[in-house]
Design an enzyme around this catalytic site. Structure first.
Site, short mmCIF file in Angstrom:
data_model
loop_
_atom_site.label_atom_id
_atom_site.label_comp_id
_atom_site.label_asym_id
_atom_site.label_seq_id
_atom_site.Cartn_x
_atom_site.Cartn_y
_atom_site.Cartn_z
N HIS A 1 23.00 -33.84 -15.02
CA HIS A 1 23.23 -34.80 -13.84
C HIS A 1 22.49 -36.05 -13.85
O HIS A 1 21.82 -36.19 -14.63
CB HIS A 1 22.45 -33.81 -12.79
CG HIS A 1 22.21 -34.66 -11.39
ND1 HIS A 1 23.10 -35.12 -10.63
CD2 HIS A 1 20.93 -34.83 -10.61
CE1 HIS A 1 22.92 -35.67 -9.75
NE2 HIS A 1 21.67 -35.61 -9.55
N CYS B 1 22.50 -31.61 -5.30
CA CYS B 1 22.95 -32.14 -6.68
C CYS B 1 23.56 -31.22 -7.98
O CYS B 1 24.39 -31.46 -8.67
CB CYS B 1 21.97 -32.92 -7.46
SG CYS B 1 21.51 -34.38 -6.29
N ASN C 1 23.33 -42.12 -8.85
CA ASN C 1 23.27 -40.80 -8.60
C ASN C 1 23.92 -40.50 -7.39
O ASN C 1 23.98 -40.97 -6.29
CB ASN C 1 21.87 -40.44 -8.13
CG ASN C 1 21.71 -38.84 -8.08
OD1 ASN C 1 22.63 -38.23 -7.86
ND2 ASN C 1 20.53 -38.31 -7.79
O1 UT7 Z 1 19.27 -36.08 -7.66
C1 UT7 Z 1 18.32 -35.26 -7.38
C2 UT7 Z 1 17.11 -35.50 -8.10
N1 UT7 Z 1 16.44 -36.65 -8.21
C3 UT7 Z 1 15.88 -37.16 -8.76
O2 UT7 Z 1 15.78 -36.66 -9.99
C4 UT7 Z 1 14.95 -38.38 -8.68
C5 UT7 Z 1 13.76 -38.63 -9.27
N2 UT7 Z 1 12.91 -39.25 -9.21
C6 UT7 Z 1 13.05 -40.70 -9.88
O3 UT7 Z 1 14.16 -40.91 -10.26
C7 UT7 Z 1 11.90 -41.41 -9.56
O4 UT7 Z 1 10.55 -40.86 -9.16
C8 UT7 Z 1 12.11 -42.72 -8.92
C9 UT7 Z 1 13.26 -43.68 -9.52
C10 UT7 Z 1 12.65 -42.37 -7.43
C11 UT7 Z 1 10.88 -43.71 -8.69
O5 UT7 Z 1 10.56 -44.13 -10.03
P1 UT7 Z 1 8.79 -43.96 -10.27
O6 UT7 Z 1 8.79 -44.48 -11.49
O7 UT7 Z 1 8.53 -42.28 -10.11
O8 UT7 Z 1 8.06 -44.81 -9.24
P2 UT7 Z 1 6.91 -44.36 -8.12
O9 UT7 Z 1 7.56 -43.81 -7.03
O10 UT7 Z 1 5.86 -43.64 -8.81
O11 UT7 Z 1 6.75 -45.87 -7.77
C12 UT7 Z 1 5.96 -46.87 -8.59
C13 UT7 Z 1 5.59 -48.30 -7.72
C14 UT7 Z 1 5.28 -48.22 -6.44
O12 UT7 Z 1 4.30 -49.19 -6.27
P3 UT7 Z 1 2.83 -49.01 -6.21
O13 UT7 Z 1 2.74 -48.07 -5.31
O14 UT7 Z 1 2.50 -48.63 -7.55
O15 UT7 Z 1 2.17 -50.36 -5.87
C15 UT7 Z 1 6.46 -48.13 -5.53
O16 UT7 Z 1 6.08 -48.53 -4.20
O17 UT7 Z 1 6.95 -48.79 -7.94
C16 UT7 Z 1 7.43 -49.10 -6.48
N3 UT7 Z 1 8.62 -48.89 -6.11
C17 UT7 Z 1 9.68 -50.21 -6.45
N4 UT7 Z 1 9.28 -51.58 -6.77
C18 UT7 Z 1 10.35 -52.22 -6.91
C19 UT7 Z 1 9.33 -47.76 -5.60
N5 UT7 Z 1 10.67 -48.24 -5.85
C20 UT7 Z 1 10.70 -49.58 -6.04
C21 UT7 Z 1 11.77 -50.40 -6.21
N6 UT7 Z 1 11.52 -51.83 -6.51
N7 UT7 Z 1 13.17 -50.04 -5.96
#
Ligand code: UT7
Length: 334
Positions: A259, A117, A289
């Site tokens: 970004h 990225c 993204n």
């Molecule tokens: O471009 C290169 C760099 N990339 C980035 O900078 C991306 C960085 N990361 C992020 O943007 C975030 O970490 C994400 C958007 C990928 C994820 O968000 P988060 O707030 O960190 O969510 P999480 O992974 O901690 O998941 C929280 C909950 C989980 O459920 P449980 O285990 O707490 O029951 C996930 O399974 O949200 C759930 N979850 C979703 N639920 C509905 C994860 N993705 C989804 C989804 N829809 N699409």
């Protein structure tokens, strides 16, 4: 790290987004997710997805043509084409050579770069250094990505994030009105964290088998939470560092083009760098993204809509797999 010499600047930009739009409602039909979750956790409403057969090079060429037209540069005047992408049409020959042929830039020296990225900023700085050497005058720098074939469309943690697109910038030396041009740049990398964001099966380590495809080894794997924390810290630190290096204050910055990975990452950076609050240009709501295409597309949009004007100081800040990161201060050149 380098304090840049004056007189090398971006003199035109362009961008291209594929026609097909995929909304959060479309994703609700594919995986267990909701518009509410995607919007509140990422800030994304929709993204563009390229058609089968529409590759990075056609998208990059479209953006490149627009950038050349904006700069008033004919394809034959281009000395250098640098394509930043980890998803080129094919791996041999390089995508930049295919783009050269598409746009008719017959004299250009062409090569590709990879820094996930962060790649557009890396490519921009490479072009600047090559122009500063005196060997080249006009470069076309392109950030283009077709991420959709490398997305696991069954994985709700990643598939809601990414989109396809291309952006481009013409970088030139030798025009009288260029002022300070590309003012300063910092970049950094940390390969010890490579495993946190990777496409493990895309490359030469293993011969590609049907099993790799079934295991989705050719799809993007990301430890989202970990990446999030590093992204906030690295981008905030890089922004501060490049300002310190240039001896400039946050007040002197007109627009920040970060970004576009996640609205909450951008807000966290804004909270750390109070003086830049309200200056961030954000388009991820409409495009998601797009990895190496995110910054050049956002820069082009900001310039075309008058958010960025000639003479403005623009701060771009990036983060991606590797990990890689960086920040550049640019005096806008057109
Ligand atoms: O471009 C290169 C760099 N990339 C980035 O900078 C991306 C960085 N990361 C992020 O943007 C975030 O970490 C994400 C958007 C990928 C994820 O968000 P988060 O707030 O960190 O969510 P999480 O992974 O901690 O998941 C929280 C909950 C989980 O459920 P449980 O285990 O707490 O029951 C996930 O399974 O949200 C759930 N979850 C979703 N639920 C509905 C994860 N993705 C989804 C989804 N829809 N699409």
């Amino acid at each position: 790290m380098s304090a840049n010499r004056p007189g090398i600047a971006i003199t035109g930009t362009g961008s291209y987004l594929p026609k097909r739009v995929m909304t959060n409602a479309d994703l609700e039909k594919m995986v267990d997710t909701s518009d509410e979750w995607i919007l509140s956790r990422t800030g994304i409403r929709e993204r563009h997805i390229a058609e089968e057969g529409e590759g990075v090079c056609a998208m990059g060429a479209a953006a490149g043509r627009q950038a050349l037209a904006q700069a008033g540069v004919a394809p034959e005047e281009v000395d250098l084409i640098v394509l930043g992408s980890f998803t080129p049409d094919i791996y041999l020959p390089s995508g930049s050579c295919l783009i050269q042929d598409m746009i008719g830039a017959k004299r250009a020296v062409c090569f590709d770069m990879a820094a996930a990225c962060s790649v557009f900023l890396y490519a921009l700085e490479t072009a600047r250094c090559m122009i500063a050497s005196g060997a080249y005058k006009t470069a076309l720098v392109i950030g283009a990505e077709k991420l959709s074939p490398f997305v696991d469309w069954d994985d709700r943690r990643t598939c809601v994030l990414f989109g396809d697109g291309a952006g481009a910038a013409v970088v030139q030396s030798g025009k009288e009105t260029m002022g300070r041009g590309m003012i300063a740049n910092v970049m950094g990398s940390d390969g010890s964290l490579a495993h946190l964001l990777t496409v493990p099966g895309m490359g030469s380590r293993h011969r590609l088998t049907a099993e790799h495809i079934l295991n989705k080894d050719v799809c993007i794997k990301m430890a989202g939470n970990e990446v999030f924390k590093h992204a906030v810290r690295c981008m905030s630190d890089a922004a501060q560092k490049v300002l310190d290096m240039a001896g400039m204050s946050m007040e002197e910055v007109a627009v920040v083009v970060p970004h576009q990975a996640n609205m909450r990452i951008i807000q966290a950076i804004e909270n750390r760098l109070e003086g830049l609050k309200g200056k961030f240009y954000v388009n991820l709501e409409r495009v998601g993204n797009m990895s190496g295409a995110s910054v050049p597309v956002a820069l082009d949009e900001a310039a075309r809509t008058g958010v960025v004007k000639k003479g403005d100081v623009v701060l771009t800040v990036v983060f991606g797999a590797g990990f890689t990161w960086g920040a550049s201060l640019l005096e806008w050149g057109y």
